[in-house]
Structure formats: structure tokens, C-alpha cells
Design a protein around this motif. Structure first.
Motif, PDB file in Angstrom:
ATOM      1  N   ASP A  22       0.889  -0.886   0.173  1.00 32.41           N
ATOM      2  CA  ASP A  22      -0.101  -0.300   0.056  1.00 32.41           C
ATOM      3  C   ASP A  22       1.110   1.123  -0.052  1.00 32.41           C
ATOM      4  O   ASP A  22       0.474   2.193   0.382  1.00 32.41           O
ATOM      5  CB  ASP A  22      -1.372   0.243   1.289  1.00 32.41           C
ATOM      6  N   MET A  23       2.811   1.068  -0.178  1.00 31.37           N
ATOM      7  CA  MET A  23       3.353   2.810  -0.221  1.00 31.37           C
ATOM      8  C   MET A  23       2.643   2.980  -1.491  1.00 31.37           C
ATOM      9  O   MET A  23       2.507   2.940  -2.489  1.00 31.37           O
ATOM     10  CB  MET A  23       4.828   2.410   0.170  1.00 31.37           C
ATOM     11  N   ALA A  56      10.417   3.551  -2.954  1.00 28.74           N
ATOM     12  CA  ALA A  56      11.987   3.613  -3.008  1.00 28.74           C
ATOM     13  C   ALA A  56      13.244   3.914  -1.798  1.00 28.74           C
ATOM     14  O   ALA A  56      14.171   3.594  -1.700  1.00 28.74           O
ATOM     15  CB  ALA A  56      12.079   4.391  -3.992  1.00 28.74           C
ATOM     16  N   LEU A  57      12.278   4.783  -0.799  1.00 28.75           N
ATOM     17  CA  LEU A  57      12.954   4.583   0.019  1.00 28.75           C
ATOM     18  C   LEU A  57      12.965   3.406   1.194  1.00 28.75           C
ATOM     19  O   LEU A  57      13.926   3.462   2.382  1.00 28.75           O
ATOM     20  CB  LEU A  57      12.327   5.585   1.395  1.00 28.75           C
ATOM     21  N   ILE A  59      18.874   8.501   9.158  1.00 27.98           N
ATOM     22  CA  ILE A  59      18.349   9.583   8.795  1.00 27.98           C
ATOM     23  C   ILE A  59      17.347  10.432   7.723  1.00 27.98           C
ATOM     24  O   ILE A  59      16.414  10.487   7.955  1.00 27.98           O
ATOM     25  CB  ILE A  59      19.389   9.988   9.833  1.00 27.98           C
ATOM     26  N   PHE A  60      18.234  10.429   6.633  1.00 27.57           N
ATOM     27  CA  PHE A  60      17.971  10.926   5.542  1.00 27.57           C
ATOM     28  C   PHE A  60      16.519  10.073   4.564  1.00 27.57           C
ATOM     29  O   PHE A  60      16.086  10.812   4.076  1.00 27.57           O
ATOM     30  CB  PHE A  60      19.083  11.375   4.819  1.00 27.57           C
ATOM     31  N   VAL A  61      17.009   9.053   4.604  1.00 31.87           N
ATOM     32  CA  VAL A  61      15.869   8.290   4.424  1.00 31.87           C
ATOM     33  C   VAL A  61      14.344   8.999   5.455  1.00 31.87           C
ATOM     34  O   VAL A  61      13.384   9.231   4.738  1.00 31.87           O
ATOM     35  CB  VAL A  61      15.880   6.911   4.611  1.00 31.87           C
ATOM     36  N   LEU A  62      14.658   9.034   6.465  1.00 28.58           N
ATOM     37  CA  LEU A  62      13.346   8.784   7.068  1.00 28.58           C
ATOM     38  C   LEU A  62      12.501  10.625   7.441  1.00 28.58           C
ATOM     39  O   LEU A  62      11.636  11.053   7.321  1.00 28.58           O
ATOM     40  CB  LEU A  62      13.622   9.146   8.852  1.00 28.58           C
ATOM     41  N   LEU A  63      14.354  11.309   6.981  1.00 30.47           N
ATOM     42  CA  LEU A  63      13.610  12.879   6.714  1.00 30.47           C
ATOM     43  C   LEU A  63      12.964  13.032   5.280  1.00 30.47           C
ATOM     44  O   LEU A  63      11.552  13.732   5.161  1.00 30.47           O
ATOM     45  CB  LEU A  63      14.624  13.696   6.860  1.00 30.47           C
ATOM     46  N   LEU A  64      12.918  12.111   4.518  1.00 25.01           N
ATOM     47  CA  LEU A  64      12.467  12.536   3.227  1.00 25.01           C
ATOM     48  C   LEU A  64      11.402  11.219   3.752  1.00 25.01           C
ATOM     49  O   LEU A  64      10.168  12.059   2.553  1.00 25.01           O
ATOM     50  CB  LEU A  64      13.371  11.264   2.199  1.00 25.01           C
ATOM     51  N   SER A  65      11.469  10.830   3.947  1.00 27.79           N
ATOM     52  CA  SER A  65       9.597   9.516   3.879  1.00 27.79           C
ATOM     53  C   SER A  65       8.665  10.895   4.930  1.00 27.79           C
ATOM     54  O   SER A  65       7.235  10.766   4.713  1.00 27.79           O
ATOM     55  CB  SER A  65      10.128   8.912   4.901  1.00 27.79           C
TER      56      SER A  65
END
Length: 465
Positions: free
Chosen positions: A397-398, A404-405, A456-462
Motif C-alpha cells: 500500500d506504499m 524507493a525509500l 536518518i536522511f531516508v526517514l527525513l525524506l519519508s
């Protein structure tokens, strides 16, 4: 390691060679690693012997039959040497040709003339990132490390200040950016869009490689202040050579395998038809072994003949290039044997079983699963394959960007804290002439920084996508 093979996939899916429970397996892992570390650090046993004994100890503590533990170790050693050994040998030949012809001197002198002291680490991370984009990690190592060692030696730079940025550039590309095997497998398993993953991967990779490379390199140089190992430094060409190859010819020779492998990756993406004649041709000429072999053959003319080498001198150069890497090959192979023993006793499946009940956000769960498997098996590719397979149903469901993240979170976790069960750990240790403790303080910490910072950058982009 970076190579994805049918044997690895089969080994990952095979039945364990022991019926031990999870508690016994956990104790076996700790015991096996402890044996290796103690033998190397306290008793000064050669790493090849320590890894061999540690693998057998792991099998014994896990309750595996001795004959099966031996088979697992030898199979892992053989597949690692088969995959990595030829690349190391070809890279050593190319490096010796570069050194003896004066081509490496030309590269080093040009870099030293163009980059100032403060700019050198940034130049190294840029070169490593560009070259590492289409390359397997081992190929990038064997191509870049001789240049790193010579720049550090002749420019009087700290080895870690120059080496860490180069390693960071290679490692980030390996873990996060397709067309490397790990990210491609995760993209396929999760159903992510390759283009979106590539674009977001670059966004995450840029700040990650800056922090883990030039910035961390300053601290690594303070923690571990070692000179470039003389036995690994290609020496400056002797005065017998009255001329040396041009910078353009030398650079073109070094970049030839990069271009061939990048061309293969582009054709695979654009054509995407295994039956296509064009793709089949590029699959051959763009394979790491053929690409490096082509560079060696071309180098005999653009480097050796350009420096006035006779056929006899070329033969001698090739022969002398292979002796110094014998120890490296055995240690890297034994690291692969230990990794295969871990997989075959069922450590990866044990961690997957535990992770099924973790109630945490999907991106963090994917990272933690990859971290756990990476720590246990030492294989970034096995960690990526296993973690992607486990969390794939959660991606249904993403959105495309979050798929991609998810791929990038898995890739980040697969790089966490490389240690004694990773053949890459021993490859870096031997090339840089470090002991185990120094390798952990530099290479292992760098890998951990890459893993955590990229998460950290992946979580920020999310949060914004």
C-alpha cells in the motif's frame, strides 16, 4: 560482499546443517567471533588460520557435523576466491603496469598539482563515487587503493584522511545506488521504481558520503595514524624508463573497465531484454572479469609499450604483480568461508524469525532486519535479499517514493558495522596495513556512520514525500 551469485542465493535458502535452537545458535555466533578475535589479537595467529579455526569452532558450538562445517567453509572460501580472487589478481596486474610504466606516477603527480592539501580528501571522495557507481566494491578497491597509497605517501598526507573518503565513496554507491546487485534485488522484491530509487538514492548518498568521507576522515586520521604500507605501495618507476605514458592514455586505461561496466548497466536498463543480442554482448564485455581483463590487455600497449617495455619486461611485470597478493587472497577467501558457515548453520533465518514480531515503523524495521543479518553473516547482499523478502508484503500500500525509500533503508542497514565475518573487512585491513583494532576504528566505524546517516536522511525524506 558486492557479488550476487546463484550459489549465494541457493545457500541462503538451503536447509541449515544443524538442528540447534536459536539460543544455541546465538551462543555459537558469539563464540566463533570471539575465537577469531582472540587468536588474532592475543595470540597473533595469522588471520587466515584464525578465520579457519573460528569457522570450525562456530560449527562445533552450533552442533553441526564436522564434515558439513568443513564443506560450508570450503564452499564459501572457494566461491569468494572465484568471485573476488580473479578481480584482485587482474587489478594487481593493472596496478603493477601503472607503477612500472610511470603511468601511476603521472596520475599522482597530476592530482597533487591540481588539488591542494584541503581539497585532496574531497577530490578522493568525488573520484571514488564516480568510479564506484558502476563497479563492484572489490573492483573499486583494487583500482583505487594503489592510487590512494601513492598520494598519501608522496604528498605526505595522512593515510586515513585520504583513504576513508575513497572507501566511503565506494561503499555508499555499493549499498544505495543501482545498478549494484543489492539495490537491484531489493527493487525487484519490493516492486519499486528503479528511476525513483536512483534519484532518491543520489539525494541520500551525497550528504552521507560527505559526512562519512572527508568529515569523518579527519577524526579517523587522529585515531589511527599509520603510514601507507610499503609492501602495498606501487613504487615510482625507475629511471630506466626514459618516458612514461601520457595522463590521458593512463586515465583512459584505468577508466576502461568503468566505462564497460557502466555501458552494461545502461544497456540492461534501456533494453531490458535478456534475449536481445545487444544486451547479451554487453553482458559479456561489461562483466567485471572481462572488463578488467580488457584493461590489462589494453594497458600492456598504452602503458607498457608506451614506456618502451619489451615483451620480456611485460612478462616480468605481470609475474611480480601476483606474489604480494597471495596473503590477501587467502584472508579474503577465509572471510568468505566464515560467512558461508554462518549462513549454513541457520543464523540468517534465526534473525528473520525473531524480527517477525517486531512492532515498529516499516522503514526502521527494514533497516534493523538488514542490520541484524549483516552483523551475523557479514554479507551486505544476503542482508539485502533477506530483509527485502521479509518486508516486501508491507510495501503493497506504499506510494512509489516510499517504496524507493524502503529499498534505501534496507541498503543502509546492509552496510552497518562491517567486522571480522566480512571479507571486505579483511580486504581493507590488508591493503591499508592495519591491525584488527585499527580497522574497526576506521573502516567499521565509517560503515556504521554511512548506515546511520543514510537512514536518518531516508526517514527525513519519508516525512516530506
Amino acid at each position: 560482499m558486492t557479488r550476487l551469485s546463484v550459489e549465494m542465493l541457493a545457500a541462503d535458502a538451503a536447509e541449515p546443517i544443524t538442528s540447534a535452537g536459536n539460543a544455541q545458535l546465538g551462543i555459537a555466533v558469539l563464540a566463533g567471533i570471539a575465537v577469531i578475535v582472540l587468536l588474532i589479537t592475543k595470540f597473533k595467529v595469522h588471520a587466515f588460520l584464525a578465520l579457519t579455526i573460528g569457522s570450525l569452532a562456530l560449527g562445533a558450538f552450533a552442533g553441526a557435523p564436522l564434515d558439513k562445517a568443513i564443506t560450508s567453509f570450503t564452499a564459501g572460501l572457494g566461491s569468494t576466491v572465484a568471485g573476488v580472487g580473479v578481480l584482485i589478481a587482474l587489478g594487481a596486474i593493472l596496478g603493477k603496469l601503472l607503477a612500472d610504466s610511470g603511468g601511476a606516477d603521472q596520475i599522482v603527480d597530476t592530482i597533487l598539482a591540481k588539488a591542494s592539501g584541503r581539497a585532496m580528501p574531497w577530490a578522493m571522495v568525488l573520484i571514488a563515487s564516480v568510479i564506484g557507481l558502476p563497479l563492484f566494491f572489490e573492483v573499486g578497491i583494487v583500482l583505487l587503493i594503489p592510487v590512494v597509497l601513492m598520494v598519501a605517501k608522496r604528498g605526505n598526507y595522512s593515510l586515513m584522511k585520504i583513504g576513508i573518503p575513497a572507501l566511503a565513496g565506494l561503499s555508499v554507491m555499493h549499498g544505495l545506488i543501482p545498478p549494484h546487485p543489492g539495490p537491484l534485488v531489493a527493487i525487484d522484491a519490493i516492486g519499486a521504481n528503479l528511476g525513483i530509487t536512483l534519484a532518491l538514492g543520489v539525494l541520500v548518498a551525497i550528504p552521507t558520503v560527505i559526512i562519512a568521507g572527508p568529515l569523518f576522515g579527519k577524526y579517523a586520521a587522529r585515531w589511527v595514524d599509520v603510514p601507507a604500507p610499503e609492501k602495498m605501495i606501487p613504487q615510482r618507476a625507475t629511471e630506466e624508463t626514459d618516458r612514461r605514458p601520457s595522463f590521458g592514455a593512463t586515465l583512459a586505461t584505468v577508466l576502461l573497465p568503468v566505462v564497460l561496466m557502466l555501458a552494461k548497466a545502461l544497456v540492461d536498463i534501456v533494453v531490458d531484454n535478456p534475449e536481445s543480442g545487444v544486451q547479451r554482448v554487453f553482458d559479456v564485455i561489461g562483466s567485471p572479469m572481462i572488463a578488467l581483463l580488457a584493461a590489462v590487455i589494453v594497458g600492456m600497449f598504452t602503458l607498457g609499450r608506451a614506456a618502451g617495455f619489451t615483451k620480456g619486461r611485460l612478462s616480468t611485470t605481470v609475474e611480480k604483480s601476483l606474489a604480494p597478493i597471495a596473503g590477501v587472497l587467502l584472508i579474503v577467501g577465509a572471510g568468505g568461508g566464515f560467512k558461508q558457515t554462518l549462513i549454513d548453520v541457520g543464523i540468517g533465518q534465526m534473525i528473520l524469525d525473531f524480527s517477525e514480531s517486531w512492532a515498529i515503523p516499516t522503514l526502521l524495521l527494514a533497516w534493523l532486519i538488514a542490520v541484524a543479518i549483516r552483523l551475523a553473516t557479514g554479507s551486505a547482499t544476503v542482508a539485502t535479499i533477506s530483509a527485502a523478502g521479509l518486508v516486501a508484503p508491507l510495501a503493497a500500500d506504499m506510494s512509489s517514493s516510499h517504496m524507493a525509500l524502503l529499498v534505501l533503508a534496507i541498503g543502509a542497514g546492509s552496510l552497518f558495522f562491517s567486522h571480522v565475518n566480512d571479507a571486505g573487512f579483511w580486504l581493507v585491513k590488508e591493503y591499508f596495513g592495519l591491525n584488527v583494532g585499527q580497522t574497526i576504528k576506521t573502516w567499521s566505524v565509517m560503515e556504521t556512520i554511512i548506515s546511520v546517516v543514510s537512514l536518518i536522511f531516508v526517514l527525513l525524506l519519508s516525512l516530506v514525500l
